[in-house]
Motif scaffolding. Structure first.
Motif, PDB file in Angstrom:
ATOM      1  N   SER A 348      17.293 -43.575  39.290  1.00 13.18           N
ATOM      2  CA  SER A 348      18.172 -42.946  38.090  1.00 13.18           C
ATOM      3  C   SER A 348      19.846 -43.521  38.018  1.00 13.18           C
ATOM      4  O   SER A 348      20.364 -43.538  37.011  1.00 13.18           O
ATOM      5  CB  SER A 348      17.876 -41.535  38.210  1.00 13.18           C
ATOM      6  OG  SER A 348      18.536 -40.945  39.317  1.00 13.18           O
ATOM      7  N   ASN A 349      20.082 -43.713  39.312  1.00 17.00           N
ATOM      8  CA  ASN A 349      21.489 -44.189  39.542  1.00 17.00           C
ATOM      9  C   ASN A 349      21.663 -45.405  39.707  1.00 17.00           C
ATOM     10  O   ASN A 349      23.013 -45.909  39.903  1.00 17.00           O
ATOM     11  CB  ASN A 349      22.028 -43.317  40.576  1.00 17.00           C
ATOM     12  CG  ASN A 349      22.225 -41.639  40.268  1.00 17.00           C
ATOM     13  OD1 ASN A 349      22.541 -41.291  39.046  1.00 17.00           O
ATOM     14  ND2 ASN A 349      22.003 -40.835  41.220  1.00 17.00           N
ATOM     15  N   THR A 350      20.635 -46.309  39.926  1.00 18.09           N
ATOM     16  CA  THR A 350      20.948 -47.733  40.373  1.00 18.09           C
ATOM     17  C   THR A 350      19.835 -48.530  39.844  1.00 18.09           C
ATOM     18  O   THR A 350      18.598 -48.266  39.679  1.00 18.09           O
ATOM     19  CB  THR A 350      20.667 -47.815  41.945  1.00 18.09           C
ATOM     20  OG1 THR A 350      21.602 -46.911  42.355  1.00 18.09           O
ATOM     21  CG2 THR A 350      20.697 -49.411  42.331  1.00 18.09           C
ATOM     22  N   VAL A 411      21.785 -52.944  28.622  1.00 20.55           N
ATOM     23  CA  VAL A 411      21.408 -53.513  29.913  1.00 20.55           C
ATOM     24  C   VAL A 411      20.615 -52.152  30.393  1.00 20.55           C
ATOM     25  O   VAL A 411      19.667 -52.186  31.306  1.00 20.55           O
ATOM     26  CB  VAL A 411      22.372 -53.953  30.529  1.00 20.55           C
ATOM     27  CG1 VAL A 411      21.900 -54.214  32.056  1.00 20.55           C
ATOM     28  CG2 VAL A 411      22.796 -55.100  30.020  1.00 20.55           C
ATOM     29  N   TRP A 412      21.165 -51.099  30.174  1.00 20.10           N
ATOM     30  CA  TRP A 412      20.843 -49.953  31.070  1.00 20.10           C
ATOM     31  C   TRP A 412      21.081 -48.534  30.337  1.00 20.10           C
ATOM     32  O   TRP A 412      22.487 -48.455  29.598  1.00 20.10           O
ATOM     33  CB  TRP A 412      21.348 -49.722  32.342  1.00 20.10           C
ATOM     34  CG  TRP A 412      21.085 -48.641  33.338  1.00 20.10           C
ATOM     35  CD1 TRP A 412      20.001 -48.111  33.337  1.00 20.10           C
ATOM     36  CD2 TRP A 412      21.925 -48.260  34.311  1.00 20.10           C
ATOM     37  NE1 TRP A 412      20.122 -47.025  34.274  1.00 20.10           N
ATOM     38  CE2 TRP A 412      21.133 -47.250  34.931  1.00 20.10           C
ATOM     39  CE3 TRP A 412      23.295 -48.443  34.804  1.00 20.10           C
ATOM     40  CZ2 TRP A 412      21.774 -46.631  36.193  1.00 20.10           C
ATOM     41  CZ3 TRP A 412      23.760 -47.980  36.072  1.00 20.10           C
ATOM     42  CH2 TRP A 412      22.939 -46.915  36.612  1.00 20.10           C
ATOM     43  N   VAL A 413      20.054 -47.465  29.825  1.00 20.67           N
ATOM     44  CA  VAL A 413      20.441 -46.377  29.241  1.00 20.67           C
ATOM     45  C   VAL A 413      20.851 -45.660  30.639  1.00 20.67           C
ATOM     46  O   VAL A 413      19.945 -45.200  31.398  1.00 20.67           O
ATOM     47  CB  VAL A 413      19.265 -46.010  28.507  1.00 20.67           C
ATOM     48  CG1 VAL A 413      19.491 -44.305  28.245  1.00 20.67           C
ATOM     49  CG2 VAL A 413      18.809 -46.687  27.388  1.00 20.67           C
ATOM     50  N   VAL A 414      22.061 -45.443  30.850  1.00 19.12           N
ATOM     51  CA  VAL A 414      22.673 -45.304  32.383  1.00 19.12           C
ATOM     52  C   VAL A 414      21.868 -43.652  32.642  1.00 19.12           C
ATOM     53  O   VAL A 414      21.879 -42.698  31.855  1.00 19.12           O
ATOM     54  CB  VAL A 414      24.159 -44.971  32.105  1.00 19.12           C
ATOM     55  CG1 VAL A 414      24.500 -44.670  33.876  1.00 19.12           C
ATOM     56  CG2 VAL A 414      24.692 -46.410  31.916  1.00 19.12           C
ATOM     57  N   ARG A 417      16.951 -45.443  32.186  1.00 16.97           N
ATOM     58  CA  ARG A 417      15.926 -46.409  32.214  1.00 16.97           C
ATOM     59  C   ARG A 417      16.678 -47.896  31.789  1.00 16.97           C
ATOM     60  O   ARG A 417      17.593 -47.884  31.073  1.00 16.97           O
ATOM     61  CB  ARG A 417      14.847 -46.477  31.032  1.00 16.97           C
ATOM     62  CG  ARG A 417      13.784 -47.334  31.055  1.00 16.97           C
ATOM     63  CD  ARG A 417      12.494 -46.657  31.903  1.00 16.97           C
ATOM     64  NE  ARG A 417      11.439 -47.366  31.715  1.00 16.97           N
ATOM     65  CZ  ARG A 417      10.430 -46.536  31.198  1.00 16.97           C
ATOM     66  NH1 ARG A 417      10.786 -45.387  30.754  1.00 16.97           N
ATOM     67  NH2 ARG A 417       8.968 -47.173  31.059  1.00 16.97           N
ATOM     68  N   ALA A 418      16.272 -49.110  32.623  1.00 17.82           N
ATOM     69  CA  ALA A 418      16.967 -50.125  32.606  1.00 17.82           C
ATOM     70  C   ALA A 418      16.146 -51.170  31.321  1.00 17.82           C
ATOM     71  O   ALA A 418      14.987 -50.423  30.874  1.00 17.82           O
ATOM     72  CB  ALA A 418      16.601 -51.083  33.696  1.00 17.82           C
TER      73      ALA A 418
END
Length: 437
Positions: A348-350, A411-414, A417-418
């Motif tokens: 979730s964080n990376t 690029v990423w829904v922080v 999801r990537a």
């Protein structure tokens, strides 16, 4: 009166004895008598006077009087002048409310800057009765009928148990001089109407009115304690989460009690809500419906109510990141960029991405209506709003969802999801690890 006052301080407010005190003084009889009583107690105190510039020369004369009183009592005096009418107009407040705000804000600043332990004001039993009647006539909950608190944090009102008659008798006995505020005779203020027209009739009906009123306040405060205990018990069961997004309450706990509206009122009354029928109806409303006050929103989300600040709706400015930056501080934490030697599972964080597929600078922003991305591991594209709905995010959580973009491509829904378009493949030569903490 002094002996009674001394006994009262020793028994009920003993912490004042060794404290450094700041007395708010207008020059009127109440605050002047309080100052003399504190001098007779050998208390450590100073005087603070507000010149609100509302009565011309009369206001200036009050200021001069307080300065002379300070010399008489051999205590320090602080004076602050205010342009009250300008402040009231700017803040859209009545003159009385503006003066109250200015007064207490300044008292608090003085106390903090000069290490005063307590701020004393000269409210007395008649003031308490008048405040009760004002709240009663305007409509209020139980707390509005429990009177002026004797101790409210570090503001103390040691004259609350004394009547105006007792204070006047003490002043006459000790030949104490004071200033009369001409505005106190004006009937245009509700408090003055009650003081001069209503309270005398009530005292005529019941000469022991103030004593009876003190008994009533005692009973009401006892009842308020019971209400508070019950409210805390419901809150303990109802609150399921406290986060940066707000406080989440389980609706079922409100529906279990006999009077949900009463509990909702007590739980949320301090957040500016006024349409209580709408608040009650919110429990059975569709997800996403909300009731709004000037400062907060109460939002229905599935089986929950979420209390959130209104400012959570405000739009944050996008953050631009160049290729040379290794880390940058953002509203959601510090965003890190570093080279990775091998691919690991996203969390979730990376996330791990193919650096060659990125076009710098990158942009971090709140998601917008119409945003589309290609969720990693899924075929095809999806609207971010639909993805967040499927993930069962609340309205507040959706408002706080950020996306990292490259040339407007997500690029990423922080934290969620990537995007599949930037994933690492067998052809990837440079892996970039992006994380937030």
């Amino acid at each position: 009166m002094f002996k009674t006052f001394e006994e009262y301080i020793n028994n009920r407010l003993p912490f004042l004895g060794s404290a450094k005190l700041l007395i708010g003084i207008s020059g009127g009889i109440d605050s002047v008598v309080l100052s003399h009583l504190c001098k007779m107690l050998n208390a450590d105190f100073a005087l603070a006077h507000c010149n609100f510039n509302l009565r011309g020369k009369e206001s200036d004369a009050d200021e001069d009087f307080v300065l002379e009183l300070g010399e008489e009592l051999d205590v320090e005096v602080f004076i602050q002048k205010f342009d009250t009418e300008v402040y009231a107009d700017k803040q859209k407040l009545s003159i009385q409310m503006a003066a109250r705000e200015l007064r207490y804000h300044w008292f608090e600043e003085l106390a903090e800057q000069l290490d005063f332990d307590f701020i004393l004001t000269a409210h007395h039993a008649d003031d308490n009765l008048e405040t009760f009647l004002i709240n009663f006539t305007r409509g209020t909950g139980l707390n509005g009928l429990t009177g002026i608190p004797e101790v409210n944090n570090h503001v103390v009102r040691p004259l609350l148990r004394f009547s105006r008659v007792e204070i006047e008798a003490f002043a006459m006995e000790h030949q104490i001089k004071w200033r009369e505020d001409s505005s106190n005779t004006s009937r245009k203020y509700l408090r003055n109407k009650l003081r001069h027209e209503v309270v005398p009739i009530l005292k005529e009906i019941n000469p022991q009115l103030l004593n009876s009123f003190q008994d009533t306040l005692s009973y009401l405060n006892d009842t308020a304690d019971i209400v508070e205990e019950s409210l805390n018990a419901v809150a303990k069961r109802a609150i399921v989460d406290i986060s940066d997004y707000g406080i989440t309450y389980k609706i079922s706990e409100f529906k279990k009690v006999n009077n949900p509206k009463a509990y909702l009122f007590e739980m949320f009354k301090d957040f500016g809500f006024t349409e209580w029928n709408d608040v009650v109806e919110l429990m059975d409303a569709k997800t996403g419906k909300y009731v709004k006050s000037s400062t907060h929103r109460l939002i229905k989300h599935r089986e929950f109510l979420i209390l959130a600040d209104s400012h959570s709706e405000q739009i944050e400015a996008p953050i631009i990141m160049s290729q040379s930056e290794k880390s940058i501080e953002t509203p959601i934490g510090i965003l890190h960029f570093e080279k990775a030697n091998k691919l690991k599972d996203n969390s979730s964080n990376t996330i791990f991405v193919d650096k060659s597929k990125l076009s710098f600078p990158l942009e971090l922003r709140l998601h917008q209506s119409g945003d589309v991305f290609y969720p990693l591991g899924m075929k095809g594209k999806k609207k971010v709003s639909k993805y967040l709905k499927d993930e069962k995010l609340s309205a507040v959580e959706k408002e706080h969802t950020w996306v990292l973009t490259s040339e407007d491509n997500i690029v990423w829904v922080v934290g969620m999801r990537a995007d599949d378009r930037f994933k690492v493949t067998n052809q990837t030569q440079k892996i970039l690890r992006i994380g937030v903490n």
